[in-house]
Design a protein around this motif. Structure first.
Motif, mmCIF file in Angstrom:
data_model
loop_
_atom_site.group_PDB
_atom_site.id
_atom_site.type_symbol
_atom_site.label_atom_id
_atom_site.label_comp_id
_atom_site.label_asym_id
_atom_site.label_seq_id
_atom_site.Cartn_x
_atom_site.Cartn_y
_atom_site.Cartn_z
ATOM 1 N N CYS A 38 0.254 -10.592 9.100
ATOM 2 C CA CYS A 38 -0.423 -9.511 9.815
ATOM 3 C C CYS A 38 -1.820 -9.313 9.224
ATOM 4 C CB CYS A 38 0.407 -8.237 9.685
ATOM 5 S SG CYS A 38 -0.466 -6.779 10.257
ATOM 6 N N GLY A 85 -3.481 -6.705 9.320
ATOM 7 C CA GLY A 85 -3.635 -5.334 8.829
ATOM 8 C C GLY A 85 -2.973 -5.109 7.491
ATOM 9 N N CYS A 86 -1.786 -5.712 7.280
ATOM 10 C CA CYS A 86 -1.016 -5.379 6.066
ATOM 11 C C CYS A 86 -0.469 -6.609 5.348
ATOM 12 C CB CYS A 86 0.126 -4.435 6.420
ATOM 13 S SG CYS A 86 1.410 -5.243 7.399
ATOM 14 N N SER A 93 1.978 -8.504 5.963
ATOM 15 C CA SER A 93 3.401 -8.818 6.044
ATOM 16 C C SER A 93 3.562 -10.000 7.010
ATOM 17 C CB SER A 93 4.205 -7.601 6.517
ATOM 18 O OG SER A 93 3.859 -7.283 7.839
ATOM 19 N N CYS A 147 1.215 -6.768 13.095
ATOM 20 C CA CYS A 147 2.651 -6.487 13.176
ATOM 21 C C CYS A 147 2.865 -5.212 13.992
ATOM 22 C CB CYS A 147 3.255 -6.366 11.781
ATOM 23 S SG CYS A 147 2.788 -4.862 10.904
ATOM 24 N N CYS A 192 1.789 -1.983 12.222
ATOM 25 C CA CYS A 192 0.343 -1.723 12.198
ATOM 26 C C CYS A 192 -0.148 -1.289 13.580
ATOM 27 C CB CYS A 192 -0.430 -2.948 11.725
ATOM 28 S SG CYS A 192 -0.418 -3.131 9.934
HETATM 29 ZN ZN LIG Z 1 0.852 -5.038 9.653
#
Ligand SMILES: [Zn+2]
Length: 227
Positions: free
Chosen positions: A14, A16-17, A19, A29, A32
């Motif tokens: 992801c 954003g994060c 994962s 994800c 997010c």
């Molecule tokens: Zn994420």
């Protein structure tokens, strides 16, 4: 099969994060996507983005899709888009925001999507303009042309830092220019950028575009500081 093996050793993460993404998730994800700090500015014709240009440039519409918070998902996204080559982030954000903008029935009012241009030297260093995919996704969804030939940057400007904040609007004022042609006249330009901060860059772009007879300006940014 081959893709499966690639995914096994280099799982997509992801933006954003970080994962690991499920096979049905793209770029971001699900978590997010739900956590995205949407401004909903597009619904308010007197929003904080519009206010940045009060008394400076007449804008028909101005908005930012997301709030930019230090150390948040959006900072991570913009960083990955700008410095890590993840241009697909711009496509995801552009497609997403276009769906919001369609609610306003604005699509028939814009004639061209114009990205804030990078200086050719910077373009060479980075290899791409970080707002291109966002602008192209918006243009495609709203069924208007994407045009990166009208507006261009004249001088090289160093990465803007807090240090030169005060002198910035003077520095930036004359760095953009336009190719004036008959076919560019009487158009409503939708300028796109990544993060709206002081608005000085967009103001300078607008001023350049307003040299074209009959030009109207709107502005859409991916994000804006939440202050
Ligand atoms: Zn994420």
């Amino acid at each position: 099969m081959f893709n499966f093996i690639i995914d096994l050793f280099f799982p997509k993460v992801c933006s954003g994060c970080h994962s690991v993404l499920m096979t049905n998730e793209m770029v971001l994800c699900t978590n997010c996507r739900h956590e995205m700090p949407l401004t909903q500015y597009y619904l308010d014709s007197n929003n904080q983005a519009v206010k940045k240009f009060y008394g400076k440039v007449d804008v028909e519409h101005a908005s930012a899709f997301l709030y930019f918070n230090k150390k948040g998902i959006v900072q991570e996204l913009i960083h990955n888009l700008k410095y890590k080559g993840h241009e697909e982030i711009g496509t995801v954000l552009g497609n997403w925001y276009a769906e919001d903008l369609k609610e306003l029935k604005l699509e028939n009012t814009f004639d061209a999507v114009i990205p804030v241009p990078l200086h050719p030297r910077k373009f060479k260093e980075r290899g791409y303009n970080q707002v291109t995919t966002f602008g192209k996704a918006l243009a495609e969804s709203l069924k208007i042309p994407f045009d990166d030939t009208v507006l261009y940057r004249k001088k090289y400007s160093k990465t803007q830092s807090k240090k030169n904040l005060l002198g910035r609007s003077e520095n930036i004022e004359n760095i953009f220019d336009v190719y004036v042609s008959e076919e560019n006249q009487n158009k409503h330009f939708l300028i796109v950028d990544d993060v709206l901060t002081t608005g000085a860059t967009l103001e300078a772009c607008s001023r350049a575009l307003l040299k074209i007879s009959g030009a109207k300006i709107s502005i859409v940014c991916m994000a804006m500081a939440n202050s």
